[in-house]
Design an enzyme around this catalytic site. Sequence first.
Site, PDB file in Angstrom:
ATOM      1  N   HIS A 277      28.111  48.674  38.250  1.00  0.00           N
ATOM      2  CA  HIS A 277      28.410  48.608  36.804  1.00  0.00           C
ATOM      3  C   HIS A 277      29.919  48.502  36.556  1.00  0.00           C
ATOM      4  O   HIS A 277      30.408  48.903  35.507  1.00  0.00           O
ATOM      5  CB  HIS A 277      27.874  49.832  36.050  1.00  0.00           C
ATOM      6  CG  HIS A 277      26.451  50.166  36.375  1.00  0.00           C
ATOM      7  ND1 HIS A 277      25.387  49.693  35.648  1.00  0.00           N
ATOM      8  CD2 HIS A 277      25.920  50.913  37.377  1.00  0.00           C
ATOM      9  CE1 HIS A 277      24.256  50.151  36.174  1.00  0.00           C
ATOM     10  NE2 HIS A 277      24.556  50.888  37.234  1.00  0.00           N
TER      11      HIS A 277
ATOM     12  N   SER B 202      53.262  30.802  34.012  1.00  0.00           N
ATOM     13  CA  SER B 202      53.081  30.517  32.595  1.00  0.00           C
ATOM     14  C   SER B 202      54.302  29.761  32.094  1.00  0.00           C
ATOM     15  O   SER B 202      55.397  29.927  32.617  1.00  0.00           O
ATOM     16  CB  SER B 202      52.924  31.833  31.838  1.00  0.00           C
ATOM     17  OG  SER B 202      53.353  31.688  30.509  1.00  0.00           O
TER      18      SER B 202
ATOM     19  N   LYS C 158      54.261  36.102  34.476  1.00  0.00           N
ATOM     20  CA  LYS C 158      52.887  35.764  34.814  1.00  0.00           C
ATOM     21  C   LYS C 158      52.711  35.077  36.169  1.00  0.00           C
ATOM     22  O   LYS C 158      53.498  34.252  36.573  1.00  0.00           O
ATOM     23  CB  LYS C 158      52.292  34.818  33.746  1.00  0.00           C
ATOM     24  CG  LYS C 158      52.029  35.448  32.413  1.00  0.00           C
ATOM     25  CD  LYS C 158      50.936  36.507  32.432  1.00  0.00           C
ATOM     26  CE  LYS C 158      49.552  35.927  32.565  1.00  0.00           C
ATOM     27  NZ  LYS C 158      49.124  35.199  31.387  1.00  0.00           N
TER      28      LYS C 158
ATOM     29  N   GLU D  92      39.960  30.710  38.818  1.00  0.00           N
ATOM     30  CA  GLU D  92      39.405  30.513  37.466  1.00  0.00           C
ATOM     31  C   GLU D  92      38.718  29.153  37.348  1.00  0.00           C
ATOM     32  O   GLU D  92      37.664  29.014  36.741  1.00  0.00           O
ATOM     33  CB  GLU D  92      40.513  30.626  36.417  1.00  0.00           C
ATOM     34  CG  GLU D  92      40.991  32.052  36.213  1.00  0.00           C
ATOM     35  CD  GLU D  92      42.203  32.123  35.289  1.00  0.00           C
ATOM     36  OE1 GLU D  92      42.275  31.352  34.327  1.00  0.00           O
ATOM     37  OE2 GLU D  92      43.084  32.950  35.564  1.00  0.00           O
TER      38      GLU D  92
END
Length: 460
Positions: free
Chosen positions: A158, A279, A285, A292
């Site tokens: 979970h 970024s 970043k 992704e």
Amino acid sequence: MSTEKLWAGRFKKRLDDKANDFNTSLPFDMRMYRQDIEGSIAHAKMLALQGIITVEDGEAIVKGLTGILEDIERGRLSIEGEYEDIHSFVEGKLTERIGDAGKRLHTARSRNDQVALDIRLYLRNECDKIEGLLKDLILTVAELAEKHADTVMCGYTHLQRAQPITFGQHLLAYAFMFLRDLDRLRDCRKRMNISPLGSCALAGTGFPIDRLKVAELLGMDGICENSLDGVSDRDFAAELAFVLSLTMTHLSRFSEEIILWCSWEFKFIELDDSFSTGSSIMPQKKNADIAELVRGKTGRAYGNLIALLTVLKGLPLAYNKDMQEDKEAIFDSVDTVKNALAVFAPMLKTMKVNKENMRKAAAEGFINATDGADYLTAKGIPFRTAYKIMGEIVAYCIENGKTLETLSLAEYRKFSDAFEADVYQAIDLDQCVAKRNSRGGTGRESVNRQIEIVKKALQQ
Ligand code: ARG
């Protein structure tokens, strides 16, 4: 420029330009040129062997086709023009080059069985390439698991801290998923590697063809036994689309974890600069774009599977032009999986694993509470009672800002006098992991066995 259509005899008007653009599959089936030529060579050899065409015509066809193949591969012949598909392109070029003999190639054949053969041959080859990439990924995962067989991390259920495991054990879970993908891929290839050639348009032929000979020449394991099925079966493409969808599912789950693990919240791993992006505005970043994108591209694979199944679901026997839609869908799935696999293994190989942070996460969150309950159970307390005692202890720790490790023996004994000094050993993270040597468990022995199983499977 107007190339004469194969069916020109029956028609008075040429095909409308827009209709031609809509109808043609050449821009995407051109990638099957090699398979189309190989299939035609096998067919021509068989025709000559059976005396259906003369040996001279057979030789001229084989020579002509071989020349076309060479010219395409050397860039001397580009695949373009107003052809309906790769089949008419190759036949057209052959006839241009060798004359009438070229016009005999299509004896006892139709584009319906020809295209069915070409896709099978093309996808068979792609399956082999994907198999190689999958094996490479599995080996990478197994080697990483070996390296991290003792790296303690927190296991989750979970997405809540659950029990201590090793990073090696966690990685091996993916190795087994990919092994199943490999097995499915090979299984799917078996049904794919069957020749439909000789089914002709739909009903077979009166010519004395030898279908088994063609299959043998093409390295195929058998023939489609029903000509209607032979030209209209695309199960192998749908099966492959499913196999690839599930492979993407596994890659996507792995990607999701990688994305989480390199977040500041986890910091379990750091991807190499060569597999990360930055970024344009936020200087701090470092993004896991590759992972992704793998996760994102999974949607395509699913879409292609549904597209294929939907194209097939309403088709009456036998061939229908709808089936031309099979190619872009399955080619896209094949490309997507190949591209994803090609970046995934090197991304894993180059990532840095932050053992300290993994350990730190494992040390928090009472993930050894089950081991405390097991300890009491071993001392004769029924597990359900032991579970409740440990629950009370965890609540006490939370209230008093303590952990199971920092609780004194006197405090432990307030909850049960079964606790003795050896409780600290029982809840030690390394011990917790080390003792779980049940088959498939996270203990060292078990992980070693898993690595062995994975490596052995790769040798097959
Ligand atoms: N381009 C077609 C396809 O991909 C080839 C078969 C065409 N057959 C036909 N009868 N029009 O399905």
